[in-house]
Motif scaffolding. Structure first.
Motif, PDB file in Angstrom:
ATOM      1  N   THR A  48       0.800  -1.223   0.000  1.00 21.16           N
ATOM      2  CA  THR A  48       0.000   0.000   0.000  1.00 21.16           C
ATOM      3  C   THR A  48       0.835   1.275   0.000  1.00 21.16           C
ATOM      4  O   THR A  48       0.283   2.364  -0.049  1.00 21.16           O
ATOM      5  CB  THR A  48      -0.940   0.034   1.226  1.00 21.16           C
ATOM      6  N   TYR A  77      -1.511  -0.699  -3.964  1.00 21.34           N
ATOM      7  CA  TYR A  77      -2.858  -1.219  -3.676  1.00 21.34           C
ATOM      8  C   TYR A  77      -3.660  -0.085  -3.043  1.00 21.34           C
ATOM      9  O   TYR A  77      -3.302   0.420  -1.972  1.00 21.34           O
ATOM     10  CB  TYR A  77      -2.657  -2.375  -2.719  1.00 21.34           C
ATOM     11  N   THR A  79      -6.446   1.767  -1.006  1.00 23.11           N
ATOM     12  CA  THR A  79      -7.363   1.459   0.102  1.00 23.11           C
ATOM     13  C   THR A  79      -8.171   2.718   0.417  1.00 23.11           C
ATOM     14  O   THR A  79      -7.903   3.798  -0.130  1.00 23.11           O
ATOM     15  CB  THR A  79      -6.622   1.045   1.400  1.00 23.11           C
ATOM     16  N   THR A  82      -5.680   5.502   1.444  1.00 26.86           N
ATOM     17  CA  THR A  82      -4.548   5.985   0.632  1.00 26.86           C
ATOM     18  C   THR A  82      -4.595   7.516   0.551  1.00 26.86           C
ATOM     19  O   THR A  82      -5.628   8.089   0.200  1.00 26.86           O
ATOM     20  CB  THR A  82      -4.598   5.390  -0.793  1.00 26.86           C
ATOM     21  N   SER A 112      -8.556  -5.858   1.965  1.00 27.50           N
ATOM     22  CA  SER A 112      -8.152  -4.496   2.342  1.00 27.50           C
ATOM     23  C   SER A 112      -8.528  -3.487   1.263  1.00 27.50           C
ATOM     24  O   SER A 112      -8.096  -2.340   1.300  1.00 27.50           O
ATOM     25  CB  SER A 112      -6.636  -4.410   2.543  1.00 27.50           C
TER      26      SER A 112
END
Ligand code: NCD
Ligand code: ZN
Ligand code: ZN
Length: 345
Positions: A48, A77, A79, A82, A112
């Motif tokens: 992330t 990734y 989320t 972020t 997630s």
């Protein structure tokens, strides 16, 4: 005379390499054929932030067999949490090429993922500003929606509004599986492209149930009916620059596939290009393989095309029944123990 085709070395625009010993088992298969690959961030825990992506990239570089050149293009990734700062750091890093949206619960290791896109507004706006592409697993996660309709519903409920809200953002609709997706990509702005897997070009959903339940053909989005496979094949071989190669090769242990609750994912990295060649040959479109496999991806990502070439030869060979995977597990590849008709030489 043996039939051969030479094409510019291709790239894989959607690849799962996993990590640790599993990474070491599968990476040589991809690096044999592809110069670069977009590396999916759905590890456990997911990738992330930029720092995690950097250390993951280093582990990948260490696992590349000697003498082989392979450039892992990293992704973050997305989320609910972020931040725009993280997007800025990723863009400035130079080695992160995209951010991946998994609707929470839609697929393997997506827990997630994003629960509500409104929570990502600041991050997505920053991506638009930084010209950072967004990759999407294009299925709604709502369990009340029929699994065969989840991609189609995603288009109208998520993708279309997202393109309207962030008109400057490039989006890649990953592993498309339906005629609905093909039609939508063709009609949308040039900021939308799509990857297509070899298995969705070669198989329809019958293969999952032929003579019994076949977990090694179970992936997400699930294989669809024949009309959809035909539409995908037509799109991939049409020469339309919006469609590019992305294997979605997704290794799982034999044990976790041959289970009461089998994991989703087909492993195709061992013979990716050979499988695509077979699909293109089936519609007499081998002359279109190069643009799909080697040009459309770098053009959309605004990266240089590869300079070197590879050769495919018409030659029968048998796929091994399994590969060793990780410390002491095995991996069943697509077409295990069966014949393929093209071979990269
Ligand atoms: C992928 C995986 O195993 O990571 N599985 C799959 O069926 N495609 C996740 C994904 O790409 O959706
Ligand atoms: Zn996916
Ligand atoms: Zn995937």
């Amino acid at each position: 005379m043996t039939l051969r085709i030479e094409i510019t070395r291709p790239d894989d625009w959607h690849l799962h390499l996993r990590d640790g010993d599993e990474l070491k088992s599968v990476l040589p298969h991809s690096a044999r054929q592809f110069a670069r690959a977009i590396i999916m961030p759905n590890l456990k825990p997911p990738v992330t932030d930029t720092e995690t992506a950097l250390t993951y990239r280093e582990r990948i570089l260490t696992a590349i067999p000697p003498g082989i050149v392979f450039d892992p293009l990293m992704t973050l990734y997305l989320t609910d949490r972020t931040t725009p700062d993280e997007i800025r750091r990723a863009a400035e890093s130079g080695f992160i090429k995209a951010v991946k949206l998994y609707p929470a619960g839609a697929t393997t290791h997506s827990d997630s993922g994003v629960t509500n896109l409104d929570r990502c507004d600041a991050a997505l706006s920053e991506m638009e500003k930084q010209e950072m592409p967004l990759l999407v697993h294009g299925e709604v996660a709502d369990p009340s929606i029929d699994i065969f309709d989840r991609e189609r519903i995603f288009i109208e409920s998520v993708l279309q509004p997202m393109l309207a809200r962030y008109p400057g953002m490039r989006i890649i609709f990953e592993h498309i599986t339906t005629k609905d997706a093909v039609d939508f990509v063709v009609s949308a702005s040039d900021n939308l492209a799509a990857t297509i897997t070899a298995h969705h070009l070669l198989y329809n959903r019958n293969v999952v149930f032929s003579g019994g339940l076949r977990p090694h053909h179970y992936c997400l989005p699930v294989l669809k009916r024949e009309t959809h496979r035909r539409a995908l094949l037509e799109a991939a071989s049409s020469g339309d620059p919006k469609f590019m190669l992305g294997t979605d090769s997704a290794p799982h242990t034999r044990h976790s596939k041959e289970s009461a609750c089998a994991c989703a994912g087909c492993y195709t990295a061992h013979a990716a290009l050979e499988l695509y060649a077979e699909a293109f040959e089936s519609v007499n479109a081998l002359d279109r393989l190069e643009s799909f496999a080697s040009f459309n991806g770098p053009d959309f990502y605004r990266l240089p095309r590869n300079a070197s070439k590879i050769t495919l030869e018409k030659q029968d060979w048998t796929v091994p029944p399994s590969f060793s995977y990780g410390k002491n597990d095995s991996l069943i590849p697509l077409r295990a123990g069966e014949l393929l008709h093209w071979k990269m030489i």
